[in-house]
Design a protein around this motif. Structure first.
Motif, mmCIF file in Angstrom:
data_model
loop_
_atom_site.group_PDB
_atom_site.id
_atom_site.type_symbol
_atom_site.label_atom_id
_atom_site.label_comp_id
_atom_site.label_asym_id
_atom_site.label_seq_id
_atom_site.Cartn_x
_atom_site.Cartn_y
_atom_site.Cartn_z
ATOM 1 N N PRO A 376 27.982 12.632 39.869
ATOM 2 C CA PRO A 376 28.245 12.253 38.488
ATOM 3 C C PRO A 376 28.133 13.491 37.584
ATOM 4 O O PRO A 376 27.218 14.294 37.753
ATOM 5 C CB PRO A 376 27.126 11.253 38.172
ATOM 6 C CG PRO A 376 26.726 10.702 39.504
ATOM 7 C CD PRO A 376 26.922 11.824 40.478
ATOM 8 N N GLY A 377 29.049 13.654 36.684
ATOM 9 C CA GLY A 377 28.995 14.762 35.726
ATOM 10 C C GLY A 377 29.621 16.035 36.216
ATOM 11 O O GLY A 377 29.865 16.956 35.436
ATOM 12 N N LEU A 382 35.596 13.310 30.811
ATOM 13 C CA LEU A 382 35.194 12.013 30.281
ATOM 14 C C LEU A 382 36.457 11.341 29.749
ATOM 15 O O LEU A 382 37.313 12.008 29.164
ATOM 16 C CB LEU A 382 34.164 12.208 29.167
ATOM 17 C CG LEU A 382 33.508 10.967 28.577
ATOM 18 C CD1 LEU A 382 32.718 10.195 29.616
ATOM 19 C CD2 LEU A 382 32.581 11.370 27.424
ATOM 20 N N THR A 523 22.127 10.666 35.087
ATOM 21 C CA THR A 523 23.260 11.435 34.564
ATOM 22 C C THR A 523 24.210 10.532 33.786
ATOM 23 O O THR A 523 24.709 10.899 32.714
ATOM 24 C CB THR A 523 24.018 12.114 35.714
ATOM 25 O OG1 THR A 523 23.092 12.902 36.446
ATOM 26 C CG2 THR A 523 25.121 13.003 35.177
ATOM 27 N N GLN A 526 23.315 9.895 30.238
ATOM 28 C CA GLN A 526 23.751 10.962 29.321
ATOM 29 C C GLN A 526 25.239 10.829 28.997
ATOM 30 O O GLN A 526 25.656 10.948 27.845
ATOM 31 C CB GLN A 526 23.567 12.339 29.953
ATOM 32 C CG GLN A 526 22.131 12.776 30.183
ATOM 33 C CD GLN A 526 22.114 14.120 30.915
ATOM 34 O OE1 GLN A 526 22.655 15.109 30.435
ATOM 35 N NE2 GLN A 526 21.506 14.157 32.085
ATOM 36 N N LEU A 527 26.023 10.603 30.038
ATOM 37 C CA LEU A 527 27.470 10.527 29.830
ATOM 38 C C LEU A 527 27.851 9.287 29.019
ATOM 39 O O LEU A 527 28.795 9.311 28.231
ATOM 40 C CB LEU A 527 28.204 10.524 31.181
ATOM 41 C CG LEU A 527 28.145 11.852 31.933
ATOM 42 C CD1 LEU A 527 28.722 11.694 33.342
ATOM 43 C CD2 LEU A 527 28.901 12.951 31.185
ATOM 44 N N LEU A 530 27.798 9.989 25.406
ATOM 45 C CA LEU A 530 28.995 10.698 24.960
ATOM 46 C C LEU A 530 30.191 9.737 24.881
ATOM 47 O O LEU A 530 30.977 9.782 23.932
ATOM 48 C CB LEU A 530 29.299 11.857 25.915
ATOM 49 C CG LEU A 530 28.206 12.925 26.034
ATOM 50 C CD1 LEU A 530 28.577 13.938 27.115
ATOM 51 C CD2 LEU A 530 27.967 13.630 24.703
ATOM 52 N N VAL B 550 30.367 17.049 22.007
ATOM 53 C CA VAL B 550 30.802 16.315 23.203
ATOM 54 C C VAL B 550 31.285 17.255 24.299
ATOM 55 O O VAL B 550 30.835 17.185 25.444
ATOM 56 C CB VAL B 550 31.897 15.278 22.851
ATOM 57 C CG1 VAL B 550 32.387 14.577 24.106
ATOM 58 C CG2 VAL B 550 31.345 14.252 21.860
ATOM 59 N N ALA B 553 28.470 19.396 25.703
ATOM 60 C CA ALA B 553 27.563 18.635 26.572
ATOM 61 C C ALA B 553 28.208 18.419 27.940
ATOM 62 O O ALA B 553 27.538 18.547 28.979
ATOM 63 C CB ALA B 553 27.230 17.291 25.926
ATOM 64 N N LEU B 554 29.497 18.118 27.964
ATOM 65 C CA LEU B 554 30.181 17.907 29.253
ATOM 66 C C LEU B 554 30.149 19.176 30.100
ATOM 67 O O LEU B 554 29.928 19.123 31.308
ATOM 68 C CB LEU B 554 31.632 17.479 29.016
ATOM 69 C CG LEU B 554 31.828 16.052 28.505
ATOM 70 C CD1 LEU B 554 33.274 15.820 28.109
ATOM 71 C CD2 LEU B 554 31.404 15.047 29.567
ATOM 72 N N ILE B 557 26.517 19.713 31.386
ATOM 73 C CA ILE B 557 26.198 18.799 32.495
ATOM 74 C C ILE B 557 26.936 19.245 33.755
ATOM 75 O O ILE B 557 26.378 19.287 34.848
ATOM 76 C CB ILE B 557 26.573 17.340 32.114
ATOM 77 C CG1 ILE B 557 25.690 16.848 30.966
ATOM 78 C CG2 ILE B 557 26.448 16.414 33.330
ATOM 79 C CD1 ILE B 557 26.132 15.523 30.350
ATOM 80 N N ARG B 558 28.202 19.599 33.595
ATOM 81 C CA ARG B 558 28.998 20.052 34.745
ATOM 82 C C ARG B 558 28.351 21.267 35.409
ATOM 83 O O ARG B 558 28.178 21.302 36.629
ATOM 84 C CB ARG B 558 30.416 20.415 34.271
ATOM 85 C CG ARG B 558 31.345 20.858 35.382
ATOM 86 C CD ARG B 558 32.665 21.376 34.843
ATOM 87 N NE ARG B 558 32.515 22.708 34.263
ATOM 88 C CZ ARG B 558 33.391 23.285 33.446
ATOM 89 N NH1 ARG B 558 34.470 22.642 33.069
ATOM 90 N NH2 ARG B 558 33.173 24.491 32.967
ATOM 91 N N LYS B 561 25.244 20.425 37.327
ATOM 92 C CA LYS B 561 25.517 19.733 38.585
ATOM 93 C C LYS B 561 26.048 20.702 39.629
ATOM 94 O O LYS B 561 25.745 20.574 40.806
ATOM 95 C CB LYS B 561 26.547 18.626 38.349
ATOM 96 C CG LYS B 561 26.003 17.472 37.564
ATOM 97 C CD LYS B 561 25.002 16.694 38.394
ATOM 98 C CE LYS B 561 24.206 15.751 37.511
ATOM 99 N NZ LYS B 561 23.153 15.065 38.268
#
Lengths: 564, 564
Positions: A376-377, A382, A523, A526-527, A530, B550, B553-554, B557-558, B561
């Motif tokens: 995830p992420g 998104l 995770t 968090q998403l 958003l 947004v 943050a993506l 997070i990416r 990960k």
């Protein structure tokens, strides 16, 4: 001697029959029939791409075909005799309505209306009646706010009155010649039981309550004064519709002599009142208090039942709250996402390169396999799942899809995963709206094609919702639910059941379960925040700095250009 | 006797030579050399995907190959003799720097640093120095705000000081052994003219001014005190860099005996000071006051010149404002989009199905042909062109792409068109920023691969900007511009030119023009407003209801990960 119930499930492009052994749920035979007319059974118009119509004869032909074939298959297996069938239950898509004569003849079968699309079945996904739905919503807001409290706050363009009003506006000849309008889910049990006076058809609460603003609270359908405000002709039509609607566990009648003979079934087979396909599906999946049922296919339908003696407040954005609509004694609560499988299929067909395979199935398999390798992420992507507008909780068809976070290295299976996740976040929005209104549940039961075929999607739904998701045992929950409704209508003394709960204990179950993985859920939390930001900004005009006009403007400009 | 100038253009993956007849612009011969090392000349590391390095020997090998081959081709045609070559001009990508010894030996050629990526050329698109750029930006904001006024408000991770500081941080051995650091655009003319003391290299204002905060206003490079704040070792390095930078029309010197012999050229060939490739391209495209030049390729570079005696205010988000950097006597003003062709190529490779063709070229052709049939606005789609971050005017690499308005019927060629439109809107944002600051222009001249090969893109750019876009006559404006710089450095008496303008009148021109279509511009005005809303909401934290967190943050997070 064994007893059997026959469930009939009429979908958008095909119908099926399922013969169920009432002693233990064994599904002894099934048969499918694809509607032959138009494109997969759907007739469209190059004049108006929003139109989607069907031939009523496809339904009747399908009914005969699937019953005969399933009986044949069951008989062929041995240990089954058609005389042991005690009941038939019928479900169909709802908001699929047609104009009929007093004697129940579909208008399009009359010579003068042959080939007239407006005289056929107006399929649920016909979206030509937007202006009419806006008018009805506006008038209800002003004069009958209580109506909208049962429909989530707006009256949909897909529903009963919007379509009839559109028919009246665009084809007054058809409207004038229609003695009445009828849901296909009500028409088919009437056909089987030989009703030839439309006033005598037992219409189901299942469709009437969720689509036609029928509610015992105000004495049935919307009152004449209100209908008169919409259009005087609608007020006149009301008298030729129905006073009272029936629960789907009630008998519509016995199989007519004509059909008993034709199908090779006993005359004392009980046919139950029709049902909305999703409601039958919920029953076949094992709906009960504390369980949310999700039917996950091209779109989703989310359903709960809630004890009829508890107060259910107005649920903004939840499209239906109707007593007795799914299970007697309970409010039936219905929400849904306008597109789930449809978004994935669109992506596979339109935006997936050859490197994932040649056929659609290969592409699905490879996209799913590669997306399953991702955490995830990890995609950095998104999406908003609004390619077909948003049903719950925004109830707004004038929306579009959104994908954000693409780099120069984003791959198709990453987008595919982001689209699945978007539908899961969309599901979570509905769950949260239910929760905010006190409607808690402990478990989710899923059924439908995607739930069966896409374990990645199921795991993502578990991770996003933080709840265990069970897959229903039957792969044909709609037809199974219809069979259950038939068996309850037949009653215990004929070899059926006392109530739905008793039938479910015998006939429904869980195939397997997906538990949430805690790390993934963290995770996704968090998403989801958003997603929520995008959802509110693009979907809600009241939001600060709202971008809610952007998608609407794009659709308006597009429609303008296409008209030229 | 005819006179010729030889232009050398060092790109990211290959270099080329072009021999130009100075009497009328005839491009008599050209040759291309692909850098052999790594992946298309680029060395990367699995440890850090942001790293992009090159072998300096690839440049020197390429230099020899393309000069020799182009001379051979020209000689083979007849009417040409290498002795008629009067000048060589050189351009290269800028922010491509390497550590060298005092005697100009690239550090990676020393045995102890063989195979050390940090001792090679740090290619412009190496993005490993983000933290360093943030530190420099923060310190400049506090202590030297005037520095940032010339760079649009931030100091980029791609630029000179960011990379050197990163080298110092991650590989102090390399930093300590480097006597100096040099741009490849300065290194190559020094090689050709036989300079073997790095302190004697004539560095170009073109790179120094736009990438190393060099400005006569504060006496050259950033002062020692400021560098000391960043890191004391940088202050010490300053003395081993350069005091004064030179205009690209100035001679770097004569071709060295070694190279004259080796290449078969006369010893009195004048080699001009190096230039940034985009600046040479602008000259080859015919830049002059009142004309914006757009180099449209994988990314874009937008350039203007503005009379040196007029005040140029701080241009927020416009990455460079430097006197004499492109044309003597004028401010060189530079902005750009981080990805244009790259976004289209990504879409064609990753998200275009087989129905558009098998090869990338077929897909491009068919997507373009089908997209050309659409009217503006007809797709209902809108995109942000940020797949590689945003250079101008947001100067923010932590952004991602966005696509909005997808339905269940959106087709790949519709998305493709929306992506082209997004880059056009991005271009319009830059134009408006220039305009808001009084920098008006009448015409746009485009050059680069996409401008040549994609008429649909050119028409959309004309329609979106509302201005006629001319396509430059030469397909190799970079090499042509370098040849012009060489010929101006050689001067009139040697058969060259007095100044750039005189050379351009002889050697540059327009191939064809795209005029805006009024109806299309009207629709694009509407769509631009929507683009602007998305741009500001997702790109600008100060905006009300901003969604600017947004995308960041993506990405965060990416990256988290991917590290796991």
């Amino acid at each position: 001697m064994k007893k059997y119930s026959l469930g009939l499930d009429f979908g958008t492009n095909s119908c099926r029959a399922l013969i169920v052994d009432l002693s233990g749920g064994n599904e002894v035979a099934s048969s499918v029939f694809k509607y032959p007319s138009g494109n997969d059974g759907v007739l469209t118009s190059t004049m108006d791409p929003l139109i989607a119509r069907q031939m009523p004869q496809d339904y009747v032909d399908g009914l005969e075909h699937v019953i005969k074939q399933s009986l044949e298959i069951a008989s062929g297996k041995g240990g089954f005799n058609p005389s042991e069938v005690v009941s038939i239950g019928v479900d169909a898509t709802s908001s699929s309505i047609m104009p009929v004569s007093e004697a129940m003849t579909p208008l399009c079968l009359l010579p003068e209306f042959k080939n007239n699309l407006n005289a056929m079945v107006w399929l649920w996904k016909d979206h030509s009646s937007t202006e009419e739905s806006e008018k009805i919503t506006a008038l209800a807001k002003e004069y009958r706010p209580e109506y909208l409290q049962k429909t989530g706050g707006a009256y949909s363009a897909e529903w009963f009155w919007s379509k009839i009003l559109h028919c009246l506006n665009v084809d007054p000849e058809v409207f004038r010649h229609a003695f009445s309008f009828i849901e296909i889910a009500d028409y088919l049990p009437a056909v089987l039981t030989g009703v030839n006076d439309v006033r005598k058809v037992k219409r189901c609460i299942s469709a009437a309550g969720h689509k036609a603003i029928y509610n015992r609270q105000w004495g049935g359908l919307p009152d004449e004064k209100f209908l008169d405000l919409i259009h005087p002709d609608l007020a006149l039509l009301r008298q030729r519709l129905y006073e009272k609607a029936y629960m789907s566990v009630e008998p519509a009648g016995f199989l007519s002599e004509h059909w008993a003979l034709r199908l090779g079934l006993p005359k004392d087979v009980v046919v139950s009142v029709g049902s909305v396909d999703a409601h039958a599906g919920a029953i076949g999946a094992g709906i009960e208090p504390g369980r949310l049922v999700k039917i996950i296919g091209t779109s989703t339908c989310d359903m709960m039942i809630w004890p009829g003696d508890k107060e259910v407040n107005y649920l903004p954005g939840i499209s239906g709250v109707v007593p007795d609509s799914i299970v007697p004694g309970y409010y039936g609560i219905e929400a849904g996402q306008a597109a789930v499988g449809d978004i994935l299929l669109w992506f596979v067909k339109e935006l997936t390169p050859l490197s994932y395979g040649k056929s659609i199935q290969d592409k699905f398999n490879n996209l799913t396999a590669e997306a399953s390798q991702l955490q995830p992420g990890e995609t950095g992507l998104l999406a908003l799942d609004w390619n077909n507008g948003n049903r719950s909780v925004l109830m707004d068809p004038m929306l579009g899809g959104l994908l954000i976070g693409q780099s120069l290295y984003s791959r198709a299976h990453e987008v595919y995963r982001a689209l699945i996740e978007a539908t899961a976040f969309g599901a979570q929005i509905i769950i949260n709206r239910l929760k905010e209104n006190g409607l808690e549940f402990q478990e989710i039961i899923a059924c439908g094609g995607l739930a069966i075929n896409n374990p990645l999607l199921m795991q993502i739904y578990a991770d996003v919702t933080g709840k265990t998701i069970h897959l229903a045992k039957s792969e044909q929950t709609g037809a199974l639910g219809a069979a259950i409704l038939g068996a309850v209508a037949a009653g215990k003394e004929r070899g059926g059941f006392r109530d739905i709960s008793e039938a479910q204990k015998k006939l429904t179950g869980i195939e397997r379960s997906y538990a949430p993985i805690a790390d993934n859920s963290l995770t996704y939390n968090q998403l989801y925040l958003l997603y929520r930001q995008l959802h509110d900004s693009f979907g809600d005009a009241k939001w600060q700095g709202s971008l809610s006009e952007v998608m609407k403007a794009l659709i308006r400009i597009r429609e303008d250009k296409r008209k030229n």
